[in-house]
Each structure stands twice: as structure tokens, then as C-alpha cells.
Design a protein around this motif. Structure first.
Motif, mmCIF file in Angstrom:
data_model
loop_
_atom_site.group_PDB
_atom_site.id
_atom_site.type_symbol
_atom_site.label_atom_id
_atom_site.label_comp_id
_atom_site.label_asym_id
_atom_site.label_seq_id
_atom_site.Cartn_x
_atom_site.Cartn_y
_atom_site.Cartn_z
ATOM 1 N N ALA A 146 1.029 10.619 11.922
ATOM 2 C CA ALA A 146 0.412 11.117 10.690
ATOM 3 C C ALA A 146 0.889 10.332 9.476
ATOM 4 N N THR A 147 2.167 9.973 9.452
ATOM 5 C CA THR A 147 2.679 9.167 8.341
ATOM 6 C C THR A 147 2.050 7.788 8.331
ATOM 7 N N GLU A 148 1.859 7.205 9.516
ATOM 8 C CA GLU A 148 1.216 5.894 9.588
ATOM 9 C C GLU A 148 -0.253 5.974 9.171
ATOM 10 N N MET A 149 -0.914 7.083 9.492
ATOM 11 C CA MET A 149 -2.303 7.263 9.049
ATOM 12 C C MET A 149 -2.384 7.308 7.529
ATOM 13 N N LYS A 150 -1.368 7.871 6.902
ATOM 14 C CA LYS A 150 -1.366 7.969 5.438
ATOM 15 C C LYS A 150 -1.040 6.615 4.811
ATOM 16 N N ASN A 151 -0.033 5.925 5.334
ATOM 17 C CA ASN A 151 0.399 4.670 4.722
ATOM 18 C C ASN A 151 -0.470 3.483 5.101
ATOM 19 N N ASN A 152 -1.134 3.557 6.255
ATOM 20 C CA ASN A 152 -1.950 2.436 6.736
ATOM 21 C C ASN A 152 -3.351 2.907 7.095
ATOM 22 N N SER A 153 -3.948 3.651 6.181
ATOM 23 C CA SER A 153 -5.260 4.227 6.454
ATOM 24 C C SER A 153 -6.308 3.150 6.692
ATOM 25 N N CYS A 154 -6.317 2.118 5.870
ATOM 26 C CA CYS A 154 -7.334 1.064 5.998
ATOM 27 C C CYS A 154 -7.142 0.291 7.295
ATOM 28 N N LYS A 155 -5.902 -0.075 7.612
ATOM 29 C CA LYS A 155 -5.644 -0.862 8.823
ATOM 30 C C LYS A 155 -6.020 -0.095 10.079
ATOM 31 N N LEU A 156 -5.609 1.149 10.189
ATOM 32 C CA LEU A 156 -5.931 1.943 11.374
ATOM 33 C C LEU A 156 -7.424 2.231 11.458
ATOM 34 N N ALA A 157 -8.068 2.430 10.320
ATOM 35 C CA ALA A 157 -9.515 2.657 10.338
ATOM 36 C C ALA A 157 -10.252 1.411 10.837
ATOM 37 N N ARG A 158 -9.792 0.244 10.437
ATOM 38 C CA ARG A 158 -10.416 -0.993 10.915
ATOM 39 C C ARG A 158 -10.221 -1.148 12.420
ATOM 40 N N TRP A 159 -9.018 -0.891 12.905
ATOM 41 C CA TRP A 159 -8.777 -0.999 14.343
ATOM 42 C C TRP A 159 -9.636 -0.017 15.122
ATOM 43 N N THR A 160 -9.775 1.182 14.603
ATOM 44 C CA THR A 160 -10.601 2.183 15.288
ATOM 45 C C THR A 160 -12.063 1.775 15.274
ATOM 46 N N ALA A 161 -12.544 1.274 14.150
ATOM 47 C CA ALA A 161 -13.933 0.829 14.070
ATOM 48 C C ALA A 161 -14.193 -0.329 15.019
ATOM 49 N N GLN A 162 -13.249 -1.253 15.139
ATOM 50 C CA GLN A 162 -13.414 -2.369 16.060
ATOM 51 C C GLN A 162 -13.466 -1.885 17.503
ATOM 52 N N ALA A 163 -12.645 -0.891 17.849
ATOM 53 C CA ALA A 163 -12.671 -0.364 19.215
ATOM 54 C C ALA A 163 -13.992 0.339 19.517
ATOM 55 N N ILE A 164 -14.532 1.060 18.518
ATOM 56 C CA ILE A 164 -15.813 1.742 18.722
ATOM 57 C C ILE A 164 -16.946 0.733 18.802
ATOM 58 N N LEU A 165 -16.907 -0.312 17.981
ATOM 59 C CA LEU A 165 -17.941 -1.347 18.046
ATOM 60 C C LEU A 165 -17.941 -2.032 19.406
ATOM 61 N N ALA A 166 -16.749 -2.271 19.975
ATOM 62 C CA ALA A 166 -16.653 -2.912 21.290
ATOM 63 C C ALA A 166 -16.904 -1.941 22.430
ATOM 64 N N ARG A 167 -17.032 -0.677 22.094
ATOM 65 C CA ARG A 167 -17.203 0.394 23.076
ATOM 66 C C ARG A 167 -16.039 0.414 24.068
ATOM 67 N N ALA A 168 -14.845 0.298 23.521
ATOM 68 C CA ALA A 168 -13.638 0.374 24.344
ATOM 69 C C ALA A 168 -13.400 1.811 24.778
ATOM 70 N N ASP A 169 -12.878 1.975 25.976
ATOM 71 C CA ASP A 169 -12.605 3.320 26.483
ATOM 72 C C ASP A 169 -11.307 3.887 25.929
ATOM 73 N N LEU A 170 -10.367 3.029 25.584
ATOM 74 C CA LEU A 170 -9.058 3.496 25.140
ATOM 75 C C LEU A 170 -8.499 2.494 24.127
#
Length: 578
Positions: A459-483
């Protein structure tokens, strides 16, 4: 007035043949003289009463209904209070004047403490027991500052909505008095010949929305190694710590216009828009960004290419970008050069590249339909585990005007499920540098808390690195990664940024992790479609989308065609200012 003077005044008045009084055409000698209306019942002595005491600024302070009482029963409502026209008007409000005590105070107080200000998490603001806000200031020196603080604390508590109840002054953060102004430099120098076309505020971007499908695969390239499950042991324990080793592997990440596969798909008219997941995720998560960045947009005919320039910030991983007090540059007063934003970004990029390669087992391999399109046989370094999936998304608003986007996505590893099926992964790493350094964002000690309070750490990392984690999550969804595998990498010594250890790895499903982060992919697609429509109305050429370094604003510039291209001296024509 004497009778002779009155008779002379009457004789001087012209005669009015059709009525009583002077004719209307005659200019009165009493022009520019204030007039007070009166009733026939008024006494002449009350027409302009110079003896009555008025209030401040000459205003009558008799109360409601013109202050009518038995003392003023002769005064009629009509024309009452008009004596203010003849009253003296003060040039300044003397009530706002106050005396400042500039008497020198002793550095020694009754309590024995030296004269200094102490800022606490929950301190006292001012004297007399007036409680300060969160992080308020307590002055132990006494004297003039203490009395002035008491007075200003009451005033700010009354007029400043941040002050809370009476006696609470301005809320100070930790060393708020010592924080310099953040004036970051732009990621790219805006040349005088650049023409600004649009300026978009982040508040407008946050309101956009576009529903799209999950996309379809067009082509697959590269190979993947299987993920080493040994890294999934309980995190935070001593046996689970592993040294991060520098991996001698090569991984390619060319930009959109340099990708031969995208060039072939563009020639076949497979889509209208082309981009990479790195560029597209930055655009989709733009409202979360704080640091400056830029994206190059090239329009050729009816096609758009979202590109990045050489040395772009999109190639590097940010650290604590969204923290309340992000890391300071060395020029801004940061004494630890290894904890400056640029140094932390280089360190995080180094960690991510080596972590993704180290966590796979090269004994087992998964090959895709086509080999790596960027690998040349002349290259001597072995390839790292990387697969490239070219996927197409439908951004059409109606069937009459189809709009499709092809994005190159990346996968890092593959893993067997208990059922024997292959699942594809993206592997990223969060890094811990120094919990006591400026810019740490109040992060917990990973070695002590990762095993017992993993949710709090994430949760602390989500707060301090919101943009970075959001980009990584978006990239995983775009690639249709399972995990999506997230590693926790820390420095072996907080003062050394060259040696790191892996504390543990946690796996998340991208869609579920996006819900935890409140990441709305429909909003991201709405941002992409808005920028696409904006550029489609422009003529053919090159454009640059720039994030303002100090404000939540995007600006679209029209630039010359040779911008960012290599000049004869080997330098970029319009490059980075860093």
C-alpha cells in the motif's frame, strides 16, 4: 441670513409664468451640493445634525429600523441616516493597525532551553496553551515571537480553513520551513520555432472514458524461459534473501518507427495507430505522472505513430515520484547524490533489467511462432528472456469510421500451472534505497515488515509510486499477461547503490491489482482516443506531446520534421536538456 440678503436672492430669481418656482431651464446655483431628503414633519435642526455622535466612518449606530426609539421619535424614517453624506470619511481603517513588539528577547528561557523552534508531528502552535495543527510549531524561546505567534494563531484559526478550531494556525509538515521550491527542468527543450497547438489540463483527462475490447493477437515473436518458483518463498526471511547478480544478457526495446514488424504492419494497413506498450502506458496513466516526459507523434497520411526520442525518460524507471516529499536533486539541496532522482532512476532501471533475467530458469524454454525480430547474428551476447506480442485494439466510435491501434507488448517469463498449462508473466521489481533518507516517503523497513505486513508495504508503494505501478499494470493488461510478478529488492547497505539483495517476490493478477490501485483502463483509452482525434485534425508532420515539469498540464507542439534527428556533429537537433 439677513433680510436684505434674502430679498436680493429672491429678486435675482427669474419669473416663472406657467407655474411656481424657478423654470427648469435655469441652472441652479446649488449644483454639486449634497442633498438630504426630508419630510415636512422634520425639524430644521435635524436636517444636518453636526452634534450627534456617529459610529465608525460616520455611520449611525442606532440599531434596527433606523434606531427609532423615544430619543428619536421626532425623526421620520424618510431621510433618516442621510447625515453620513456630510460626515468625514477616514482614508484608512485604523482598526487594522497593530503594534509589533520588536524588543530583543533573551536566548535563555525560564525552562533552561536555548532559543530555538521545534517542529513536531503533533506540536503546539503558539503560546497560552493554543494547540497547533498536525505538525504545528512550538516556540520554546518565549518573548516577542511567542506572543506574536499566539496572536497570529488565533487570526489564522479564524480565517484559514486549514487552521481548524480557534488557536490553530497554519499546518506545517516535517521541516516545511526548510523545503525549497520544486522547479524541475522540462524533459525536452522547447525551441522558439515550435508552435503550441493545444494545452490540456489533467482534470479534463481524468473525465474521459472509452470502452474497448481485450484486443487480439496479430503476431508473436521471441522466446521465454520458465520462471523459477524458488523466488516465491516467504518474503522477508533471511534464507529467502538472494544477491542480485549482474546478468550478461541483451534485451531489445526499439522505438515504434524503428520496429521492422510495425513497419510491415503499417504497409499492410493493419491499423491506423501504432505504438509500444512503454509509450502507450505513459499516455494512459498521464494523470498520475509528476515528473516531466514527452512523446513524439508522427503523422504520415492517415496513420499515426506514437514514438519516443533517444534518451527519453520513458526508458527509465522512476522512484517515489508520487510521494508527498519526493527525492530532491543535488542542486536543490540533497546532500546524498546516490539518492537524487536521476541516480535512483538509473538504479531502479538497472535492478529491473537484471531481476527479470535472474528469476528465470534457462534450462527450459518456450518458443513463439517467430524468432526475435531485433536480434542480429553478428551479436555475440546471448539473448535474454523476452517475447513480443503485437496486439490490435478497436478504438472505433462507430462502424462508419473504424479506428484500430496496434501496440507492441512484452512478456518476461512463462510458468506452469498445477494443471500443466502455460501462463505468461511480466516480471518487475520495486526497490528500497534508504528509509532514513529524504524522499523515502515513509516506507516501512522491508526486512522487518515484508513477511508480517506485506499489505502495508504494498500500500505504501502504491502511494509513493502510483504512476510507475499503474504503467506496469497497464502494460501487463495490454499484453494480456496472466500474472504479474513484483519483486522487492533492497540495498545490501543503504549507503551503497551497487549491491542489492532480493527479499521476496509477490504475484498478482493484473486486473485485480488494477482494481486495488483504482486504475481505470477505460479512462486510459479515452485519453488515447482524445489525443488521436486531436492529431488527426492536424496536417501531416511531426508533433511533440510534453508534460509540463511543474504543473499537471500536457502541451501539444508542432515541430519541424528534422527535430530529434541526428545532426552532422552527432548531437540531436532538439534533445534532452539534462
Amino acid at each position: 441670513m439677513a433680510p436684505l440678503e434674502l430679498n436680493a436672492l429672491i429678486a435675482a430669481l427669474p419669473e416663472h409664468e406657467n407655474g411656481w418656482g424657478p423654470p427648469a431651464s435655469v441652472e441652479s446655483a446649488l449644483n454639486e451640493v449634497p442633498y438630504a431628503p426630508y419630510s415636512k414633519g422634520d425639524k430644521l435642526g435635524r436636517m444636518a445634525d453636526w452634534t450627534s455622535e456617529g459610529g465608525k466612518d460616520g455611520r449611525d449606530q442606532r440599531g434596527g429600523r433606523q434606531g427609532y426609539n423615544r430619543n428619536y421619535r421626532d425623526q421620520q424614517v424618510y431621510g433618516a441616516g442621510t447625515s453620513s453624506l456630510f460626515s468625514y470619511q477616514h482614508a484608512e481603517d485604523e482598526a487594522s493597525f497593530s503594534v509589533v513588539d520588536n524588543q530583543r528577547t533573551s536566548t535563555k528561557t525560564r525552562t533552561g532551553f536555548t532559543g530555538r523552534m521545534t517542529f513536531r508531528g503533533r506540536g503546539r502552535g503558539g503560546a497560552g496553551g493554543a494547540r497547533g495543527g498536525r505538525g504545528g510549531a512550538a516556540d520554546r524561546s518565549g518573548g516577542a515571537f511567542q506572543r506574536a505567534g499566539d496572536r497570529s494563531g488565533r487570526d489564522q484559526g479564524r480565517f484559514d480553513n486549514r487552521g481548524g478550531r480557534g488557536g490553530r494556525g497554519r499546518r506545517f509538515g516535517w521541516k516545511d520551513y526548510d523545503k525549497p521550491q520544486r522547479n524541475r527542468d522540462a524533459s525536452v527543450v522547447v525551441k522558439p520555432e515550435w508552435k503550441m497547438l493545444e494545452e490540456i489540463d489533467f482534470n479534463r483527462l481524468a473525465k474521459l472514458n472509452l470502452e474497448t475490447d481485450e484486443g487480439e493477437d496479430v503476431d508473436n515473436y521471441g522466446f521465454l524461459y520458465y520462471y523459477d518458483r524458488g523466488y516465491d518463498k516467504p518474503a522477508g526471511t533471511k534464507p529467502a534473501e538472494r544477491k542480485l547478480v549482474v546478468q550478461d544478457r541483451v534485451v531489445f526495446n526499439p522505438t515504434t518507427t524503428e520496429d521492422p514488424v510495425i513497419q510491415q504492419l503499417a504497409e499492410k494497413d493493419e491499423a491506423t495507430i501504432f505504438a509500444t506498450d512503454s509509450v502507450l502506458s505513459m499516455l494512459m496513466c498521464a494523470p498520475r505522472s509528476v515528473y516531466p516526459w514527452d512523446i513524439v507523434i508522427v503523422r504520415e497520411g492517415k496513420k499515426l505513430f506514437f514514438d519516443k526520442r533517444e534518451g527519453s525518460q520513458l526508458d527509465f524507471v522512476s522512484v517515489n515520484e508520487n510521494a508527498a516529499d519526493p527525492p530532491l536533486e543535488t542542486s536543490e539541496g540533497n546532500k546524498d547524490s546516490i539518492n537524487a532522482p536521476h541516480a535512483l532512476s538509473m538504479e531502479a532501471t538497472f535492478i529491473n533489467q537484471n531481476f527479470a533475467i535472474q528469476t528465470v530458469n534457462e534450462e527450459s524454454k518456450y518458443d513463439f511462432e517467430h524468432p526475435n525480430p531485433f536480434y542480429n547474428e553478428e551479436d555475440t551476447e546471448p539473448l535474454g528472456s523476452k517475447a513480443y506480442k503485437y496486439r490490435r485494439f478497436d478504438l472505433s466510435l462507430n462502424e462508419e469510421e473504424p479506428v484500430h491501434l496496434i501496440v507492441r507488448t512484452e512478456l518476461d517469463a512463462v510458468m506452469k500451472t498445477p494443471n500443466g498449462e502455460d501462463t505468461f508473466l511480466t516480471v518487475k521489481a520495486l526497490n528500497e534505497f534508504d528509509g532514513r533518507a529524504q524522499g523515502s516517503g515513509g516506507a516501512l523497513d522491508w526486512r522487518a515488515k515484508l513477511s508480517s505486513q506485506r499489505g502495508a508495504v504494498v500500500a505504501t508503494e502504491m502511494k509513493n509510486n502510483s504512476c510507475k505501478l499503474a504503467r506496469w499494470t497497464a502494460q501487463a493488461i495490454l499484453a494480456r499477461a496472466d500474472l504479474m510478478k513484483l519483486g522487492f529488492v533492497s540495498r545490501a547497505n543503504p549507503k551503497d547503490n551497487n549491491r542489492h539483495v532480493i527479499l521476496g517476490v509477490v504475484g498478482y493478477k493484473p486486473r485485480e491489482f488494477a482494481n486495488q490501485m483504482n486504475l481505470n483502463l477505460s479512462n486510459g483509452w479515452g485519453i488515447v482516443r482524445t489525443i488521436v482525434d486531436m492529431c488527426m485534425h492536424m496536417p501531416e508532420g511531426k508533433y511533440v506531446l510534453v508534460k509540463d515539469p511543474n504543473r499537471p498540464v500536457l502541451r501539444l507542439y508542432e515541430v519541424p520534421a528534422d527535430t530529434f534527428e541526428e545532426a552532422e556533429d552527432g548531437k540531436a537537433a532538439g534533445g534532452d536538456d539534462n
